[in-house]
Design a protein around this motif. Structure first.
Motif, mmCIF file in Angstrom:
data_model
loop_
_atom_site.group_PDB
_atom_site.id
_atom_site.type_symbol
_atom_site.label_atom_id
_atom_site.label_comp_id
_atom_site.label_asym_id
_atom_site.label_seq_id
_atom_site.Cartn_x
_atom_site.Cartn_y
_atom_site.Cartn_z
ATOM 1 N N VAL A 18 -23.448 17.271 -23.586
ATOM 2 C CA VAL A 18 -22.267 17.478 -22.763
ATOM 3 C C VAL A 18 -21.796 19.033 -22.334
ATOM 4 N N GLY A 19 -20.769 18.952 -21.438
ATOM 5 C CA GLY A 19 -20.588 20.429 -20.882
ATOM 6 C C GLY A 19 -19.612 21.070 -21.671
ATOM 7 N N PRO A 20 -19.272 22.332 -21.140
ATOM 8 C CA PRO A 20 -18.492 23.233 -21.816
ATOM 9 C C PRO A 20 -17.044 22.693 -22.289
ATOM 10 N N VAL A 21 -16.546 21.786 -21.365
ATOM 11 C CA VAL A 21 -15.078 21.322 -21.799
ATOM 12 C C VAL A 21 -14.970 20.467 -22.946
ATOM 13 N N LEU A 22 -16.201 19.709 -23.099
ATOM 14 C CA LEU A 22 -16.220 18.595 -24.173
ATOM 15 C C LEU A 22 -16.533 19.490 -25.349
ATOM 16 N N GLN A 23 -17.512 20.579 -25.308
ATOM 17 C CA GLN A 23 -17.947 21.311 -26.493
ATOM 18 C C GLN A 23 -16.588 22.060 -27.149
ATOM 19 N N ASN A 24 -15.792 22.454 -26.224
ATOM 20 C CA ASN A 24 -14.475 23.109 -26.488
ATOM 21 C C ASN A 24 -13.682 22.347 -26.974
ATOM 22 N N LEU A 25 -13.564 21.260 -26.664
ATOM 23 C CA LEU A 25 -12.671 20.059 -27.240
ATOM 24 C C LEU A 25 -12.956 19.627 -28.660
ATOM 25 N N ALA A 98 -3.409 17.076 -23.186
ATOM 26 C CA ALA A 98 -3.093 17.563 -21.734
ATOM 27 C C ALA A 98 -3.851 18.610 -21.783
ATOM 28 N N ARG A 99 -3.859 19.682 -22.637
ATOM 29 C CA ARG A 99 -4.600 21.018 -22.367
ATOM 30 C C ARG A 99 -6.069 20.752 -22.015
ATOM 31 N N HIS A 100 -6.573 19.769 -22.707
ATOM 32 C CA HIS A 100 -8.171 19.525 -22.425
ATOM 33 C C HIS A 100 -8.377 18.759 -21.153
ATOM 34 N N ARG A 102 -6.530 18.843 -18.327
ATOM 35 C CA ARG A 102 -6.499 19.805 -17.251
ATOM 36 C C ARG A 102 -7.535 20.692 -17.142
ATOM 37 N N SER A 103 -8.170 21.119 -18.557
ATOM 38 C CA SER A 103 -9.411 21.988 -18.435
ATOM 39 C C SER A 103 -10.445 21.164 -17.839
ATOM 40 N N ALA A 104 -10.562 19.861 -17.815
ATOM 41 C CA ALA A 104 -11.514 18.792 -17.181
ATOM 42 C C ALA A 104 -11.233 18.669 -15.885
ATOM 43 N N GLY A 105 -10.081 19.156 -15.371
ATOM 44 C CA GLY A 105 -9.673 18.821 -14.012
ATOM 45 C C GLY A 105 -9.368 17.380 -13.680
ATOM 46 N N LEU A 106 -8.798 16.865 -14.799
ATOM 47 C CA LEU A 106 -8.667 15.253 -14.645
ATOM 48 C C LEU A 106 -7.092 14.746 -14.736
ATOM 49 N N GLU A 107 -6.316 15.680 -14.561
ATOM 50 C CA GLU A 107 -4.677 15.392 -14.570
ATOM 51 C C GLU A 107 -4.467 14.417 -13.631
ATOM 52 N N ASN A 108 -4.907 14.390 -12.737
ATOM 53 C CA ASN A 108 -4.654 13.397 -11.472
ATOM 54 C C ASN A 108 -5.252 11.942 -11.822
ATOM 55 N N LYS A 109 -6.207 11.944 -12.720
ATOM 56 C CA LYS A 109 -6.949 10.703 -13.154
ATOM 57 C C LYS A 109 -6.752 10.040 -14.235
ATOM 58 N N ILE A 110 -6.160 10.800 -15.223
ATOM 59 C CA ILE A 110 -5.758 10.295 -16.546
ATOM 60 C C ILE A 110 -4.405 10.372 -16.661
ATOM 61 N N ILE A 111 -3.973 9.017 -16.991
ATOM 62 C CA ILE A 111 -2.486 8.936 -17.394
ATOM 63 C C ILE A 111 -2.180 8.552 -18.882
ATOM 64 N N CYS A 112 -1.589 9.602 -19.613
ATOM 65 C CA CYS A 112 -1.220 9.656 -21.084
ATOM 66 C C CYS A 112 -0.163 8.928 -21.465
ATOM 67 N N HIS A 113 -0.192 7.865 -22.203
ATOM 68 C CA HIS A 113 0.963 7.251 -22.914
ATOM 69 C C HIS A 113 1.223 7.327 -24.144
ATOM 70 N N THR A 114 2.325 7.778 -24.655
ATOM 71 C CA THR A 114 2.629 7.896 -25.853
ATOM 72 C C THR A 114 3.509 6.591 -26.610
ATOM 73 N N GLY A 115 2.861 6.196 -27.765
ATOM 74 C CA GLY A 115 3.613 5.185 -28.451
ATOM 75 C C GLY A 115 2.863 4.045 -29.131
ATOM 76 N N ASP A 116 3.557 2.985 -29.356
ATOM 77 C CA ASP A 116 2.584 1.638 -29.843
ATOM 78 C C ASP A 116 1.935 0.949 -28.940
ATOM 79 N N ALA A 117 0.611 0.778 -28.974
ATOM 80 C CA ALA A 117 0.078 0.198 -27.828
ATOM 81 C C ALA A 117 0.280 -1.267 -27.830
ATOM 82 N N ALA A 118 0.728 -2.006 -28.885
ATOM 83 C CA ALA A 118 1.259 -3.110 -28.702
ATOM 84 C C ALA A 118 2.383 -3.481 -27.801
#
Length: 210
Positions: A18-25, A98-100, A102-118
């Motif tokens: 894997v690349g440096p982004v995932l290694q750092n993560l 969010a930090r990682h 952004r580091s991967a340049g995927l902030e416009n591709k990944i939508i993060c939701h917080t809470g109970d999945a159900a």
């Protein structure tokens, strides 16, 4: 699981790193979380990337973000207008995710939701091509039933940790083992899908909606 440590190391040595982004993560996860073993890791991460790139999904749902490793891997196969929704119950992990992302340049591709999945899954007005189930194991059956109607025919669902260190194949009073055994049995009997259980790391159930 099936592999001994030497063979597992050999497989990893002959897998594209894997690349440096995932290694750092991964490094950040080991330094700042209590259970870094929850991370997908480079071997499974490459598998998630390969599966996503083969499917080329427009919409992906991940249930259980942790620090974002799996989300970043799965997002690699998204088409140009693709989006990945990921759900994490622990709000303290959101700055790390969010930090990682952004580091991967995927902030416009990944939508993060917080809470109970159900509670969140029914609110997602999407038709998913790929779902990765990796949250609380006691909730697998519930999450599966909630998300399957949102999975397109021919779409794939992946459920992680379904062997639980091999304990599902033995008698056990452990509640997690019982829940996973019940989940595996339910999927096997579900006429709406076809499935393949892989002894990869801690077990990966591949499910295809008919």
């Amino acid at each position: 699981m099936v592999f001994d440590e030497k063979l597992a190391d050999y497989c990893l040595q002959h897998t594209t790193p894997v690349g440096p982004v995932l290694q750092n993560l991964e490094r950040d996860t080991h330094l700042h979380t209590l259970y870094p073993q929850m991370l997908s890791g480079p071997y499974q991460g490459m598998l998630l990337q390969f599966i996503s790139r083969m499917i080329q999904p427009r919409r992906v749902l991940e249930i259980g973000t942790f620090t974002g490793y799996g989300a970043i891997c799965l997002a690699q196969g998204l088409v140009d207008d693709g989006l990945l929704h990921t759900i994490e119950v622990d709000d303290e992990l959101q700055p790390v995710i969010a930090r990682h992302v952004r580091s991967a340049g995927l902030e416009n591709k990944i939508i993060c939701h917080t809470g109970d999945a159900a509670e969140l899954i029914p609110k997602l007005d999407e038709r998913f091509d790929l779902v990765f189930l990796d949250a609380g194991k006691l909730d697998y059956q519930r999450h599966y039933e909630l998300v399957l109607p949102k999975l397109r025919p021919g779409g794939f669902l992946l459920a992680d940790n379904v062997l639980w260190n091999g304990k599902v194949a033995t008698d056990s009073s452990d509640l997690t083992v019982q829940a996973l055994r019940a989940f595996n049995t339910m999927v096997q009997a579900d006429a709406r899908v076809e499935n393949l259980l892989l002894p990869l790391r801690d077990g990966l159930m591949l499910v295809r909606k008919r």
